[in-house]
Design an enzyme around this catalytic site. Structure first.
Site, PDB file in Angstrom:
ATOM      1  N   GLY A 147      19.831  15.100  74.082  1.00  0.00           N
ATOM      2  CA  GLY A 147      20.420  14.364  75.208  1.00  0.00           C
ATOM      3  C   GLY A 147      21.818  14.856  75.485  1.00  0.00           C
ATOM      4  CG  ASN A 148      23.552  14.769  78.918  1.00  0.00           C
ATOM      5  OD1 ASN A 148      24.097  13.794  79.439  1.00  0.00           O
ATOM      6  ND2 ASN A 148      22.438  15.320  79.403  1.00  0.00           N
TER       7      ASN A 148
END
Ligand code: PMT
Length: 398
Positions: A208-209
């Site tokens: 993810g981020n």
């Protein structure tokens, strides 16, 4: 745009009340009729004589004029106004407004107002950051009130931080722009992507981020405030849309986001792709928790995710506007222009992680808007809601 407009200027008891005099002068000079409503505490900071002389109207503070018994109707005032602006708004008044505590003329008028209400908070940084103030301001936003975010700077306490009331010139500009743009996007359908995507590795882990959705949701709120029919396709985020009319479609992965966007795209006038989409996903999903083993760590093979912006760029028909974002760490301008061209965008909003206060997670952003004709418009570091307003202004002017 302020000429002939009826504006209630609410003043509460804070040092920044002295700036309200300048705001009053600016509004009157622009041709507005201004009715000042001041709290008892406000009168400790600025006199009604000054305010009535400048507005040309008696200042209202109490429910009755003591010697004549004349009743001041907050209901009539609420109906009269085209807008109400409360500047400065103290923590106490914001708390009363958020909770309907109508123990003075100002809050009573606020509760009766049919027009849009603008709130310019001003207080010390710790009061501003207190969860109670944060929650009350969010509640006002959810009522549809427009918060004119305080600026960072030196405060009356000599501490430095967020809490300085926005400058009167800027508050007047916000009002002016409101009357200029209200309903400017009425009838337009806008698709906005927001937040990160999560690409599953196994049942407990993902790629993810750091995107929180703040920028994308600020764009959605701004577009909705101007009358647009807004749908947000949102990756996993903790925030929620405060305007009930905003439709939110929750997705998790880039493929799910692509599918939702493709389904909606043909029917929208504008798409703004603010989500931080993972470029790669694990090639295979492992259906059990990968265990820690002795020996070499496991290798995760990746596959390319679909490029949503490029997919929509290929489908774009005349009359549709496609806006992308570019999050860069180096060679910013060239990379952004490359993305604008490759993905067939009409506009790209560049933000750089090299700028303090810009990008992921922050309440602020600093961007550069580049359109297909090559026009470059820098937008200084500001609260994400104000950056959103600048971006939407640009799109509305296309
Ligand atoms: O959510 P916040 O915490 O408020 O943070 C805001 C933000 C930093 C996420 C936002 O301002 C931002 O920059 N969003 C775009 C982030 C990004 O993925 O940029 P990019 O340069 O990698 O992508 C370029 C464009 O292509 C973007 O419009 C992106 O949505 C789109 N894209 C990218 C990859 C992909 N597979 N599909 C896409 O459509």
């Amino acid at each position: 745009m302020l000429k002939g407009k009826n504006i209630i200027l609410g003043i509460t008891g804070g040092i920044a009340a002295y700036k309200s005099v300048t705001l009053l002068r600016l509004l009157v000079k622009a041709g507005a009729q201004v009715q000042v409503v001041i709290t008892p505490a406000g009168k400790e900071f600025i006199t009604p004589v000054t305010l009535s002389a400048l507005s040309g109207r008696p200042v209202v503070s109490e429910f009755f004029t003591a010697n004549t018994g004349e009743w001041h109707s907050h209901v009539d005032l609420g109906l009269w106004a085209d807008a109400m602006v409360i500047a400065p708004a103290t923590a106490s008044t914001i708390g009363k407004m958020a909770n309907g505590i109508a123990d003075n003329m100002l809050v009573t008028t606020y509760l009766s107002a049919k027009a849009p209400v603008f709130v310019a908070p001003a207080m010390d940084l710790d009061m501003m950051a207190h969860p109670s103030t944060v929650a009350n301001i969010e509640r006002l936003r959810s009522y549809g009130n427009i918060i004119i975010e305080p600026a960072e700077g030196e405060l009356a306490s000599h501490l430095v931080g967020k809490g300085r009331m926005e400058e009167p010139e800027e508050i007047a500009r916000v009002l002016d722009r409101y009357f200029d743009t209200v309903d400017s996007l009425a009838g337009k359908k806008i698709l906005i992507t927001a937040g990160p995507t999560y690409e599953k590795i196994d049942p407990v882990r993902f790629i993810g981020n750091y995107s929180t959705g703040k920028m994308g949701y600020a764009l959605a709120e701004e577009a909705a405030a101007r009358g647009a029919d807004v749908t947000v396709v949102s990756g996993p985020v903790a925030i929620k849309a405060v305007t009930p009319a905003i439709k939110v479609i929750d997705v998790e992965s880039a493929v799910e986001m692509r599918d939702a966007c493709v389904q909606l795209f043909d029917d929208v006038d504008v798409a703004i792709l603010c989500a931080a989409v993972a470029d790669y996903a694990p090639a295979e999903f492992v259906d059990h928790k990968i265990k820690r083993e002795e020996g070499d760590p496991p290798v995760i093979h990746l596959k390319k995710n679909p490029d949503i912006a490029a997919t929509l760029g290929e489908r774009k028909r005349p009359g549709q506007t496609l806006v992308g974002f570019a999050l860069e760490t180096d060679n910013e301008m060239d990379n952004a222009i490359g993305k604008l061209r490759r993905k067939n965008l009409d506009m790209i909003v560049l933000n750089s992680l090299r700028d303090a206060g810009a990008g992921f997670g922050t309440d602020t952003n600093k961007v550069t808007i580049i359109d297909a004709a090559g026009t470059v418009t820098p937008v200084p570091l500001m609260d994400k809601h104000r950056v959103a307003a600048a971006i939407i202004d640009h799109i509305a002017a296309e």
